[in-house]
Motif scaffolding. Sequence first.
Motif, mmCIF file in Angstrom:
data_model
loop_
_atom_site.group_PDB
_atom_site.id
_atom_site.type_symbol
_atom_site.label_atom_id
_atom_site.label_comp_id
_atom_site.label_asym_id
_atom_site.label_seq_id
_atom_site.Cartn_x
_atom_site.Cartn_y
_atom_site.Cartn_z
ATOM 1 N N ALA A 148 0.818 -1.218 0.000
ATOM 2 C CA ALA A 148 0.000 0.000 0.000
ATOM 3 C C ALA A 148 0.849 1.264 0.000
ATOM 4 C CB ALA A 148 -0.939 -0.003 1.202
ATOM 5 N N ARG A 149 2.145 1.131 0.275
ATOM 6 C CA ARG A 149 3.025 2.303 0.192
ATOM 7 C C ARG A 149 3.250 2.728 -1.255
ATOM 8 N NH1 ARG A 149 7.920 0.865 4.477
ATOM 9 N NH2 ARG A 149 6.602 0.438 6.289
ATOM 10 N N THR A 150 3.050 1.780 -2.169
ATOM 11 C CA THR A 150 3.324 2.036 -3.584
ATOM 12 C C THR A 150 2.063 1.968 -4.439
ATOM 13 O OG1 THR A 150 5.537 1.085 -3.318
ATOM 14 C CG2 THR A 150 4.693 1.252 -5.580
ATOM 15 N N LEU A 151 1.154 1.072 -4.089
ATOM 16 C CA LEU A 151 -0.057 0.858 -4.874
ATOM 17 C C LEU A 151 -1.247 1.557 -4.237
ATOM 18 C CD1 LEU A 151 0.347 -2.989 -5.564
ATOM 19 C CD2 LEU A 151 1.270 -1.065 -6.886
ATOM 20 N N ASP A 152 -2.173 2.011 -5.055
ATOM 21 C CA ASP A 152 -3.399 2.656 -4.619
ATOM 22 C C ASP A 152 -4.523 1.626 -4.671
ATOM 23 O OD1 ASP A 152 -5.674 4.140 -4.200
ATOM 24 O OD2 ASP A 152 -5.382 5.498 -5.910
ATOM 25 N N PHE A 153 -4.971 1.172 -3.497
ATOM 26 C CA PHE A 153 -5.985 0.126 -3.443
ATOM 27 C C PHE A 153 -7.392 0.637 -3.746
ATOM 28 C CE2 PHE A 153 -3.417 -2.895 -0.466
ATOM 29 C CZ PHE A 153 -2.525 -3.124 -1.511
ATOM 30 N N ASP A 154 -7.516 1.887 -4.097
ATOM 31 C CA ASP A 154 -8.795 2.391 -4.611
ATOM 32 C C ASP A 154 -8.902 2.188 -6.118
ATOM 33 O OD1 ASP A 154 -9.767 3.233 -2.136
ATOM 34 O OD2 ASP A 154 -8.734 5.175 -2.289
ATOM 35 N N ARG A 155 -7.804 1.753 -6.732
ATOM 36 C CA ARG A 155 -7.775 1.484 -8.166
ATOM 37 C C ARG A 155 -7.433 0.017 -8.383
ATOM 38 N NH1 ARG A 155 -3.123 4.270 -9.851
ATOM 39 N NH2 ARG A 155 -3.693 3.694 -11.986
ATOM 40 N N PRO A 156 -7.847 -0.576 -9.525
ATOM 41 C CA PRO A 156 -7.612 -2.009 -9.749
ATOM 42 C C PRO A 156 -6.142 -2.400 -9.649
ATOM 43 C CG PRO A 156 -9.194 -1.168 -11.345
ATOM 44 C CD PRO A 156 -8.656 0.030 -10.609
ATOM 45 N N VAL A 157 -5.926 -3.580 -9.091
ATOM 46 C CA VAL A 157 -4.599 -4.171 -8.939
ATOM 47 C C VAL A 157 -4.655 -5.589 -9.503
ATOM 48 C CG1 VAL A 157 -2.827 -4.938 -7.297
ATOM 49 C CG2 VAL A 157 -4.116 -2.828 -6.864
ATOM 50 N N ALA A 158 -3.624 -6.006 -10.201
ATOM 51 C CA ALA A 158 -3.501 -7.390 -10.642
ATOM 52 C C ALA A 158 -2.553 -8.115 -9.703
ATOM 53 C CB ALA A 158 -2.985 -7.463 -12.074
ATOM 54 N N VAL A 159 -3.062 -9.160 -9.042
ATOM 55 C CA VAL A 159 -2.235 -9.989 -8.163
ATOM 56 C C VAL A 159 -1.698 -11.158 -8.989
ATOM 57 C CG1 VAL A 159 -2.211 -11.436 -6.099
ATOM 58 C CG2 VAL A 159 -3.590 -9.334 -6.141
ATOM 59 N N ILE A 160 -0.380 -11.325 -8.980
ATOM 60 C CA ILE A 160 0.282 -12.368 -9.758
ATOM 61 C C ILE A 160 0.811 -13.433 -8.811
ATOM 62 C CG2 ILE A 160 2.067 -12.843 -11.473
ATOM 63 C CD1 ILE A 160 0.023 -10.821 -12.463
ATOM 64 N N LEU A 161 0.351 -14.669 -8.987
ATOM 65 C CA LEU A 161 0.776 -15.788 -8.144
ATOM 66 C C LEU A 161 1.220 -16.923 -9.071
ATOM 67 C CD1 LEU A 161 -2.146 -15.694 -5.547
ATOM 68 C CD2 LEU A 161 0.227 -15.072 -5.086
ATOM 69 N N MET A 162 2.473 -16.880 -9.479
ATOM 70 C CA MET A 162 2.988 -17.850 -10.432
ATOM 71 C C MET A 162 3.876 -18.871 -9.734
ATOM 72 S SD MET A 162 1.887 -17.004 -13.500
ATOM 73 C CE MET A 162 0.804 -15.652 -14.015
ATOM 74 N N GLY A 163 3.395 -20.104 -9.635
ATOM 75 C CA GLY A 163 4.190 -21.172 -9.058
ATOM 76 C C GLY A 163 4.431 -21.046 -7.576
ATOM 77 N N ILE A 164 3.612 -20.271 -6.878
ATOM 78 C CA ILE A 164 3.850 -20.023 -5.456
ATOM 79 C C ILE A 164 2.827 -20.700 -4.543
ATOM 80 C CG2 ILE A 164 2.574 -17.835 -5.496
ATOM 81 C CD1 ILE A 164 5.725 -18.598 -3.408
ATOM 82 N N LEU A 165 1.573 -20.806 -4.984
ATOM 83 C CA LEU A 165 0.557 -21.395 -4.111
ATOM 84 C C LEU A 165 0.809 -22.881 -3.871
ATOM 85 C CD1 LEU A 165 -2.640 -19.626 -5.489
ATOM 86 C CD2 LEU A 165 -1.528 -19.230 -3.279
ATOM 87 N N ALA A 166 1.540 -23.541 -4.774
ATOM 88 C CA ALA A 166 1.862 -24.955 -4.575
ATOM 89 C C ALA A 166 2.827 -25.169 -3.422
ATOM 90 C CB ALA A 166 2.443 -25.539 -5.862
ATOM 91 N N HIS A 167 3.457 -24.097 -2.939
ATOM 92 C CA HIS A 167 4.326 -24.222 -1.770
ATOM 93 C C HIS A 167 3.517 -24.192 -0.464
ATOM 94 C CE1 HIS A 167 8.089 -24.259 -3.877
ATOM 95 N NE2 HIS A 167 7.808 -23.141 -4.518
ATOM 96 N N VAL A 168 2.229 -23.947 -0.563
ATOM 97 C CA VAL A 168 1.347 -23.989 0.605
ATOM 98 C C VAL A 168 0.678 -25.354 0.604
ATOM 99 C CG1 VAL A 168 -0.601 -22.910 1.778
ATOM 100 C CG2 VAL A 168 0.988 -21.502 0.436
ATOM 101 N N ALA A 169 1.021 -26.193 1.581
ATOM 102 C CA ALA A 169 0.599 -27.592 1.545
ATOM 103 C C ALA A 169 -0.913 -27.754 1.619
ATOM 104 C CB ALA A 169 1.272 -28.363 2.670
ATOM 105 N N ASP A 170 -1.540 -26.995 2.489
ATOM 106 C CA ASP A 170 -2.973 -27.153 2.712
ATOM 107 C C ASP A 170 -3.760 -26.338 1.677
ATOM 108 O OD1 ASP A 170 -5.119 -28.086 4.827
ATOM 109 O OD2 ASP A 170 -5.593 -26.004 4.318
ATOM 110 N N TYR A 171 -4.605 -27.017 0.928
ATOM 111 C CA TYR A 171 -5.346 -26.350 -0.144
ATOM 112 C C TYR A 171 -6.276 -25.270 0.403
ATOM 113 C CZ TYR A 171 -8.405 -25.759 -4.222
ATOM 114 O OH TYR A 171 -9.135 -25.245 -5.267
ATOM 115 N N ASP A 172 -6.933 -25.551 1.518
ATOM 116 C CA ASP A 172 -7.834 -24.552 2.100
ATOM 117 C C ASP A 172 -7.055 -23.316 2.550
ATOM 118 O OD1 ASP A 172 -10.083 -26.099 1.666
ATOM 119 O OD2 ASP A 172 -10.022 -27.032 3.657
#
Length: 269
Positions: A148-172
């Motif tokens: 939030a120091r750099t991005l304005d959360f009142d405007r659209p943001v694209a969250v990029i999650l490439m190859g990272i969620l698989a490092h979280v063991a629990d799907y939920d």
Amino acid sequence: MSDELSPSTERSEIDTSVPHSARIFGYWLGGKDNYPVDREAGDRVKELFPQIVDLARIGRHFLGRAVRYLAEEAGVRQFLDIGTGLPTVDNTHEVAQRVAPETRVVYVDNDPLVLAHAEALLTGLPDGATEYVHADVREPEKILAEAARTLDFDRPVAVILMGILAHVADYDEARSIVRRLLAPLPSGSYLAVRDGTDTDPAYREALRRYNATGAVPYHLRSPEQIAGFLDGLEPVEPGVVSCPHWRPEVSPLTPAGEVPLYGGIGRKP
């Protein structure tokens, strides 16, 4: 790197005795920022699944197409790239700022080596902004506070999650992380995801051996589970598919059939 970021980017020691996914991925892409332990782990996977090098490149090409779509067609001017990895060609800010120089990008990773090379990620065009946050994907609230120091959360943001969620063991837990990251973002924001799937027996065995090396485990999921990260979002055509088939471009890397790497983009209504 700005002094303003220093509280969140304390330099920790780089552990060269344990392989790290960002360094291994960089090794598969031909990068030099790795250690013998990373090369050994990467070679173990290659022995069982030689296609892993092509898979790494296919994943990188998917990132480029996804960011270009978000910048060109969706008009997004803010990106939060979590699980950045080591700097290479066509980083998120380079692709996005070629379309719109005023684009602002925040990178996030937890590898001290990525932190040490973060300056290479902060060389964006002067009309825009690039910053780096040293944090773990399991800390969505910390990530958002720093971003939030750099991005304005009142405007659209694209969250990029490439190859990272698989490092979280629990799907939920992984789904919860996605929801918490998207919760404060406005309508018109996007999520782009990519991860390996459990659809190839040789890939499953290679990852089983990789996970035994001491590296942070990478958990393959079904295509349906990866698509589940976009629940509640409006999927961008063609949905969550094998990466080469997501808005494909002519490339010698494009295989004729499916690969065990799926990705897609969803828009927050």
